[in-house]
Scaffold this active site. Structure first.
Site, PDB file in Angstrom:
ATOM      1  N   SER A  72       0.699  -1.128  -0.077  1.00 30.12           N
ATOM      2  CA  SER A  72       0.545   0.056  -0.085  1.00 30.12           C
ATOM      3  C   SER A  72       0.667   1.141  -0.073  1.00 30.12           C
ATOM      4  O   SER A  72      -0.007   2.670  -0.146  1.00 30.12           O
ATOM      5  CB  SER A  72      -1.320  -0.125   1.043  1.00 30.12           C
ATOM      6  OG  SER A  72      -0.128  -0.278   2.420  1.00 30.12           O
TER       7      SER A  72
ATOM      8  N   HIS B 243      -5.185  -3.508  -2.832  1.00 33.48           N
ATOM      9  CA  HIS B 243      -4.497  -2.589  -3.866  1.00 33.48           C
ATOM     10  C   HIS B 243      -4.422  -2.897  -4.724  1.00 33.48           C
ATOM     11  O   HIS B 243      -4.058  -2.667  -6.452  1.00 33.48           O
ATOM     12  CB  HIS B 243      -3.368  -1.552  -3.644  1.00 33.48           C
ATOM     13  CG  HIS B 243      -3.905  -1.076  -2.347  1.00 33.48           C
ATOM     14  ND1 HIS B 243      -3.795   1.071  -1.898  1.00 33.48           N
ATOM     15  CD2 HIS B 243      -3.546  -1.579  -1.032  1.00 33.48           C
ATOM     16  CE1 HIS B 243      -3.996   0.708  -0.943  1.00 33.48           C
ATOM     17  NE2 HIS B 243      -3.304   0.155  -0.119  1.00 33.48           N
TER      18      HIS B 243
ATOM     19  N   LYS C 177     -11.632   1.023  -1.503  1.00 38.02           N
ATOM     20  CA  LYS C 177     -10.460   1.749  -2.723  1.00 38.02           C
ATOM     21  C   LYS C 177     -10.654   1.871  -4.181  1.00 38.02           C
ATOM     22  O   LYS C 177     -11.571   2.622  -4.533  1.00 38.02           O
ATOM     23  CB  LYS C 177      -8.755   0.676  -2.517  1.00 38.02           C
ATOM     24  CG  LYS C 177      -8.793   1.344  -1.401  1.00 38.02           C
ATOM     25  CD  LYS C 177      -7.839  -0.165  -0.299  1.00 38.02           C
ATOM     26  CE  LYS C 177      -7.045   1.010   1.106  1.00 38.02           C
ATOM     27  NZ  LYS C 177      -7.039  -0.148   2.030  1.00 38.02           N
TER      28      LYS C 177
HETATM   29  C1  LIG Z   1      -6.760  -0.819   3.785  1.00 43.31           C
HETATM   30  C2  LIG Z   1      -6.184  -1.535   3.491  1.00 43.31           C
HETATM   31  C3  LIG Z   1      -6.756  -2.185   4.521  1.00 43.31           C
HETATM   32  C4  LIG Z   1      -7.701  -2.535   5.121  1.00 43.31           C
HETATM   33  O1  LIG Z   1      -9.112  -1.549   4.827  1.00 43.31           O
HETATM   34  P1  LIG Z   1     -10.426  -1.185   5.046  1.00 43.31           P
HETATM   35  O2  LIG Z   1     -11.680  -1.370   4.361  1.00 43.31           O
HETATM   36  O3  LIG Z   1      -9.579   0.217   5.211  1.00 43.31           O
HETATM   37  O4  LIG Z   1     -10.556  -1.238   6.754  1.00 43.31           O
HETATM   38  C5  LIG Z   1      -6.579  -3.572   4.668  1.00 43.31           C
HETATM   39  N1  LIG Z   1      -5.200  -4.303   4.346  1.00 43.31           N
HETATM   40  C6  LIG Z   1      -4.556  -3.229   2.834  1.00 43.31           C
HETATM   41  C7  LIG Z   1      -2.940  -3.753   2.081  1.00 43.31           C
HETATM   42  C8  LIG Z   1      -4.872  -1.745   2.460  1.00 43.31           C
HETATM   43  O5  LIG Z   1      -4.041  -1.407   2.328  1.00 43.31           O
END
Ligand SMILES: *Cc1c(COP(=O)(O)O)cnc(C)c1O
Length: 396
Positions: free
Chosen positions: A184, A212, A244
């Site tokens: 990320s 991602h 995302k």
């Molecule tokens: C953003 C993210 C999460 C968390 O997801 P949310 O739905 O925002 O709680 C988990 N793992 C990774 C790799 C992330 O980038």
């Protein structure tokens, strides 16, 4: 922390002194219909270059329409946990669509990716088990291992060789190997095929968190794991997030039906929490249809990444080795990252400074993200401002 009148203030001052105190900017609104890129913040119009809205779906009117329709039919809230009365038609259909999208037998919705990771790891691992993780994995994966009380072991970033060494050292203890798919904060990609082979060889579970990669990579956006052609036998635990690239909210884990059913029984962050609002599930279903159908969104971020990297090279800006929409500029010092971010903001570009503990000390960075909502001209303008900000820091 001891209770005293100044305890909180002292802790905040310590953060401040290390340039690590965080503050939020309030997004007051958006200035282009359907786009999340043009924002009004602190009274100023600027271009957002740090969201995770990679496909530009978060403000797509089709998601909002799906939401409104579901709200009219089912209400704003689910009213209960999934295992009580909260599991509605929209949730059920979304789970089936997510399983089909990722090529898995079944999928289970969670309210957030954080909860999915914490829930899955603590459901499958206990005190006698080993959880093996990439050193730069997302905090939720690390917290899942801690909550499970398992032995948490971390291998060198992206190193299947080091992971193999750790698996040997685990000496036959039950092991779960977990990795981010696309990292990320770095935008680089885990060696998932190698890790899958290792996990199979050592009879370890493999969890890939494709937060991602989903929507961004692979055929029709099915993610990194699909791009590599790995099935649920290779990667039994596939976590995806919906906030995302899909522009909505929530998360899921997909895999073999029995395993998913077991998680439904045991994952405490699934069992003991209210189901997502039905309109959120409806918006995600709309997003999924668009993400599958509109390949131009993936073509667009790829065009922009190529333009960004070429333009950075021309301007002597050093980039991390990333082929994904996450294009960090590592500056090292937290104070430098903060000042560069502020300079960009003053020039009309919103790029967050990412500092410890989100990234290791000494690797503070500007985390630039490119999305289908941006244009090449906007990326060129960002590059000019970025070159200016970095130049100003170098001569400061
Ligand atoms: C953003 C993210 C999460 C968390 O997801 P949310 O739905 O925002 O709680 C988990 N793992 C990774 C790799 C992330 O980038």
């Amino acid at each position: 922390m001891r209770r005293s009148p100044q305890a909180a203030q002292d802790a905040l001052l310590a953060l401040e002194a290390g340039q690590l105190r965080r503050r939020r900017r309030v997004v007051q609104g958006y200035t282009r219909p359907g786009l999340s890129t043009h924002v009004l913040v602190e009274g100023r119009q600027c271009l957002n270059f740090c969201s995770n809205d990679y496909l530009g779906l978060a403000r797509d009117p089709r998601l909002a329409e799906a939401m409104a329709r579901a709200a009219a039919e089912s209400g704003s809230g689910s009213g209960a946990a999934h295992l009580v009365t909260g599991h509605g038609q929209e949730h059920h259909a979304l789970e089936e669509e997510l399983a089909a999208f990722t090529g898995r037998e079944a999928a289970l919705l969670f309210s957030t990716g954080y909860m999915a990771n914490v829930g899955v790891i603590s459901a499958l691992c206990g005190h006698h088990d080993v959880v093996l993780q990439d050193r730069l994995n997302h905090a939720s994966l690390l917290d899942g291992a801690r909550l499970a009380g398992a032995k948490l072991q971390r291998y060198a970033h992206l190193s299947a060789v080091d992971a193999a060494r750790c698996l040997q050292a685990a000496g036959g203890r039950d092991t779960l190997l977990a990795t981010d798919g696309v990292f990320s904060m770095d935008g680089d990609v885990a060696p998932v095929a190698e890790l899958a082979a290792l996990a199979r060889q050592h009879e370890a579970w493999l969890l890939v968190d494709d937060a991602h990669g989903l929507g961004v990579l692979g055929p029709r956006g099915a993610g990194l794991v699909a791009e590599l052609g790995l099935d649920e036998d290779d990667v039994p635990l596939l976590v995806g997030t919906l906030g995302k690239a899909l522009g909505s909210f929530g998360a899921f884990v997909a895999g073999p039906a029995d395993l998913i059913d077991l998680l439904m029984q045991r994952a405490r962050s699934y069992v003991y929490t209210t189901a997502l609002p039905p309109p959120v599930a409806a918006a995600t279903r709309a997003a999924l249809r668009i993400a599958c159908a509109e390949d131009w969104r993936r073509d667009q971020w790829q065009t922009l990444v190529a333009a960004f990297r070429a333009g950075a090279a021309e301007r002597g800006i050093r980039l991390a080795d990333s082929a994904t929409p996450i294009q960090p500029v590592v500056v090292g010092d937290a104070a430098v990252a903060l000042r560069a971010s502020q300079r960009l903001f003053d020039a009309g570009f919103w790029v967050a400074a990412i500092r410890p503990p989100t990234v290791p000390a000494g690797t503070s960075r500007l985390r630039i993200t490119l999305t289908a909502g941006h244009t090449v001209a906007e990326v060129e303008a960002l590059l000019d401002a970025l070159a200016g900000a970095l130049q100003a820091e170098a001569t400061a």
